[in-house]
Design an enzyme around this catalytic site. Sequence first.
Site, short mmCIF file in Angstrom:
data_model
loop_
_atom_site.label_atom_id
_atom_site.label_comp_id
_atom_site.label_asym_id
_atom_site.label_seq_id
_atom_site.Cartn_x
_atom_site.Cartn_y
_atom_site.Cartn_z
N HIS A 197 37.04 -17.47 19.40
CA HIS A 197 37.75 -18.38 18.51
C HIS A 197 39.19 -18.51 18.95
O HIS A 197 39.73 -17.65 19.64
CB HIS A 197 37.68 -17.89 17.06
N CYS A 220 44.68 -9.85 12.53
CA CYS A 220 44.34 -9.97 13.95
C CYS A 220 45.21 -11.06 14.55
O CYS A 220 45.86 -11.81 13.82
CB CYS A 220 42.85 -10.26 14.15
#
Length: 699
Positions: free
Chosen positions: A65, A213
């Site tokens: 992603h 993250c």
Amino acid sequence: MSDMITADLVDLDLSADTKEAAARALAERMVALGRVTDLEGFLADVAAREAQMPTGLDGGIGIPHCRSAHVTEPTLAFGHSAAGIDFGAADGPADLIFLIAAPAGADDAHLTILSSLARQLMNAEFTDALRSAGDAGAAAALIRGDEAPAGEGAAEGAHGASGGAQGAVSASEGTAAAPGAASAGAAAGSTAQGAAAGASAARAFRVVAVTSCPTGIAHTYMAAESLEHAGHEAGVEVLVETQGSAGFTRLDPAVIAAADAVIFAHDVPVRDKERFAGKPTVDVGVKAGINRPAELIAEVRAKAERGEVTAGSAPATPVERAGDSTEGYGTKLRKWLMSGVSYMVPFVAAGGLLIALGFAIGGYKINKAPSVMDHFVWTQADSWGALCFQIGIVAFAFLVPVLAGYIAYGMADRPGLVPGFVGGSIALTINAGFLGGLAAGLIAGGVVMAIQRLDIPAALRGIMPVVVIPLISSAIVGFLMFVVIGKPIASAQKGMTDWLNGLTGTNAILLGALLGLMMCFDLGGPVNKVAYTFATAGIAVASPSDSAMKIMAAVMAAGMVPPLAMALATTVRGRLFTQTERENGKAAWVLGASFISEGAIPFAAADPLRVIPSAMVGGAVTGALSMAFGATLRAPHGGIFVVPLIGNPFLYLVAIAVGVCVTTALVVILKGMRKQAVSTGPTANPATAKTETKQPVAA
């Protein structure tokens, strides 16, 4: 979610055998639907995110992603691989591949919907249903939430995957999306108010957690879901603050105060980390929060039982705010040093160019001119030359103090500035030079960090940053620099200067080659900055030696090679590069001519195994030739715009041209070999093969 994934974005027979090929196959579906505008540019962004941390998860899941300027709208593509593809998970290959594409400026509502999917991937019923999906339409419907997975978790799956609508509303109100699998109380627990509403009457062990993250789309929310689920299984209340791309809502201070322990599962710095000081704490990467949440909860409970708590601490330092909390000491040391260098470089550029301009206007005897305060004639060029020279010398006087001060700043924030600047000034006073500045900065930062860890009475805390820390740290640093280590460092600095001044012949050429390799190794990164700082240190005086000016010339020449070579390569062999790279090549002409090595970074990021070695070879050739030709340079920056200030300018330009041609030739040859291999090699997917013969593929 209905417009994010359709049957056209599902491949239930994904035949790719590598994660790069899988990302390409799914991305091609996005391109076909107009969701992605530049396939190669988007894949480069995916690869850059993958390089930060592998996206494979236990349970056979891969979630490549990224955010990308090449994405027109938030999109999700899904592939099922019968053979499995290695995405770096500890338990083996992934068979469920989700490619998540978010626009660079995606709104919070869309990101919250994507985060709800990330949470659903922790639901075994959901993933089992995807593995057994019979056709692409059914799989897309399941992911959208139009169909619920069979079994006990059916309602859970439908709510979790389709909960984007509620999640989007929550995000617009500043509330993090709650996991569909949780009960009413636990779902509300994503906010401080929900924590109070969802708490049970009996007093259970309470944990507050923070997950984050680099991208903030998937791992952040999956770690939160895992921790919440593991907490439920262990009878522990877990309240998670997800610091994701959609923003975050801070846990209520009362909730934090009432917590028994803290878990940080993150790969970017925790924002406002000092809120959680004074409690038992486990600090790990975000993948640990996904893969072993039960262990983390057990570990933090054990710490609480032993009475282990984290000491109260100052806010995160600049280096901590910009880095990863799991970094080792070596990485932090490098960042501390680069903090000082980054603040010093503008002084080097301004001061050095002013000095060089002074010599250009007033001649090479301008350093003997009287002070412009005593003698300045508006109509005389010599007076203006003397003015530029003397301003530049004053700017250069700040180099070592700024270097030391901002090394200490990177270590200990603002309290480190005073002892750092004091130590740097002492290094100048005792002729310890840049080596003394490096030592002074590290000592100052270490002393301040040690003082900050002391248990200070509350009555003194108010004057600590203003009086106590500057006083004590400056005294300690001054004592060490003047009495203990200053003289040995000054001797080492003198020895290095004498060695440089004595370099001739082969030794000088080898040094030029080495500096050229360093300048082109990471294109503006730490190794590049070490070589650049080494060169500027030699000319940061009123009368630099001839050897120092040769080194400066070699360093600048080598640093110009990579972007100029990439610009030339995109011109002579444009078909080997993507459209985006060809556009970047046009800008690289100007960047290279201006001595901005970073102009080659887009090419190196897309194809590092071919671009970086080629650039290093060309840089080494240029550095060696520059030293062999005896070219000199008084200015620390400027590229071709300071050619009039270069000694032996014609041969200097020849050295640059040779290096550029060498790098260009190597890049063209290596990329041509790769293109030929791709076009002639076996390919499982004809559509993919067709695409790969049109565009270069990064290794």
